[in-house]
Design a protein around this motif. Sequence first.
Motif, PDB file in Angstrom:
ATOM      1  N   TYR A  46       1.020  -1.308  -0.094  1.00 32.43           N
ATOM      2  CA  TYR A  46      -0.198   0.150   0.013  1.00 32.43           C
ATOM      3  C   TYR A  46       0.686   1.192   0.252  1.00 32.43           C
ATOM      4  O   TYR A  46       0.626   2.140  -0.646  1.00 32.43           O
ATOM      5  N   LYS A  65      -4.148   5.719  -7.093  1.00 32.23           N
ATOM      6  CA  LYS A  65      -5.595   5.360  -6.362  1.00 32.23           C
ATOM      7  C   LYS A  65      -6.103   4.059  -7.539  1.00 32.23           C
ATOM      8  O   LYS A  65      -6.689   3.265  -6.730  1.00 32.23           O
ATOM      9  N   PRO A 103      -7.560  -6.399   0.134  1.00 44.09           N
ATOM     10  CA  PRO A 103      -8.007  -5.245   0.836  1.00 44.09           C
ATOM     11  C   PRO A 103      -7.228  -5.283   2.275  1.00 44.09           C
ATOM     12  O   PRO A 103      -7.171  -6.517   2.618  1.00 44.09           O
ATOM     13  N   LEU A 104      -7.060  -4.162   3.033  1.00 47.98           N
ATOM     14  CA  LEU A 104      -6.467  -4.256   4.371  1.00 47.98           C
ATOM     15  C   LEU A 104      -7.789  -4.861   5.350  1.00 47.98           C
ATOM     16  O   LEU A 104      -8.810  -4.365   5.335  1.00 47.98           O
ATOM     17  N   THR A 142      -9.475  -4.549   8.204  1.00 46.52           N
ATOM     18  CA  THR A 142      -9.720  -3.401   9.346  1.00 46.52           C
ATOM     19  C   THR A 142      -9.903  -3.877  10.461  1.00 46.52           C
ATOM     20  O   THR A 142      -9.794  -3.139  11.462  1.00 46.52           O
ATOM     21  N   GLU A 182      -5.430   4.692   2.424  1.00 45.79           N
ATOM     22  CA  GLU A 182      -5.800   3.899   3.351  1.00 45.79           C
ATOM     23  C   GLU A 182      -4.722   4.158   4.808  1.00 45.79           C
ATOM     24  O   GLU A 182      -4.234   3.113   5.420  1.00 45.79           O
ATOM     25  N   ASN A 183      -4.276   5.270   4.922  1.00 47.34           N
ATOM     26  CA  ASN A 183      -3.322   5.629   5.905  1.00 47.34           C
ATOM     27  C   ASN A 183      -3.717   5.381   7.387  1.00 47.34           C
ATOM     28  O   ASN A 183      -2.724   5.186   8.124  1.00 47.34           O
ATOM     29  N   SER A 189      -5.535   3.236   8.621  1.00 43.87           N
ATOM     30  CA  SER A 189      -5.309   1.926   9.141  1.00 43.87           C
ATOM     31  C   SER A 189      -4.152   1.408   9.206  1.00 43.87           C
ATOM     32  O   SER A 189      -3.779   0.558  10.185  1.00 43.87           O
TER      33      SER A 189
END
Length: 198
Positions: A87, A93, A101-102, A104, A162-163, A165
């Motif tokens: 990431y 983007k 996906p990260l 969460t 997504e910084n 997370s």
Amino acid sequence: MSFINSMIYGMADMKIYTKTGDKGTTALWSGKRVTKNHPRLHAYGSIDELNSHLGVTQSLVLSTPEITSLSASITEIQNQLFLLGSYIACDEKKLIAQLPPLDTNAAQNLEVKIDSMQTELPTLTNFILPNGHSASAQLQVARCICRRAERDFIVCKDEVFENESIEIYLNRLSDYLFVAARWVNHKMSFKETIWSIK
């Protein structure tokens, strides 16, 4: 084709040396070239270093039956760190959709593990020196590198998708590594050394 598969297939025919970085630059995921001291490289370089130290920790854990239960968590963390590095290297983007996906819940999962280990530990009332069993000492090294990774990430966080997370995970991970180091010493009957100035 998934991001991971495309990376693997792309690497299959590639020599380990490309010579493209011989003049002090490297490419982000988009192909944009930046200097090797770019803030993004400091951030994911520290994360890579942390991952490698966790590999050393893993070898120590796997050779010690009393603490092998940490092994699965270490592998999980190593995989997560690889993803975080991806990431941070992603500077467009539109490319994010190609990444897994990260999770969460990753930081919360660390909290559950922290709370579980702490139920076995004596209350900490003093600063302790980072020593003891070799796996514990190595976890403390990893904790320090994790803190550096967090500091490096802060420098470039506004450029990274997504910084939030990522920032939260790194902060929680350093807590996990500290508690895991204490837990290892406890399991291996190494007494904690209280910081003392005489």
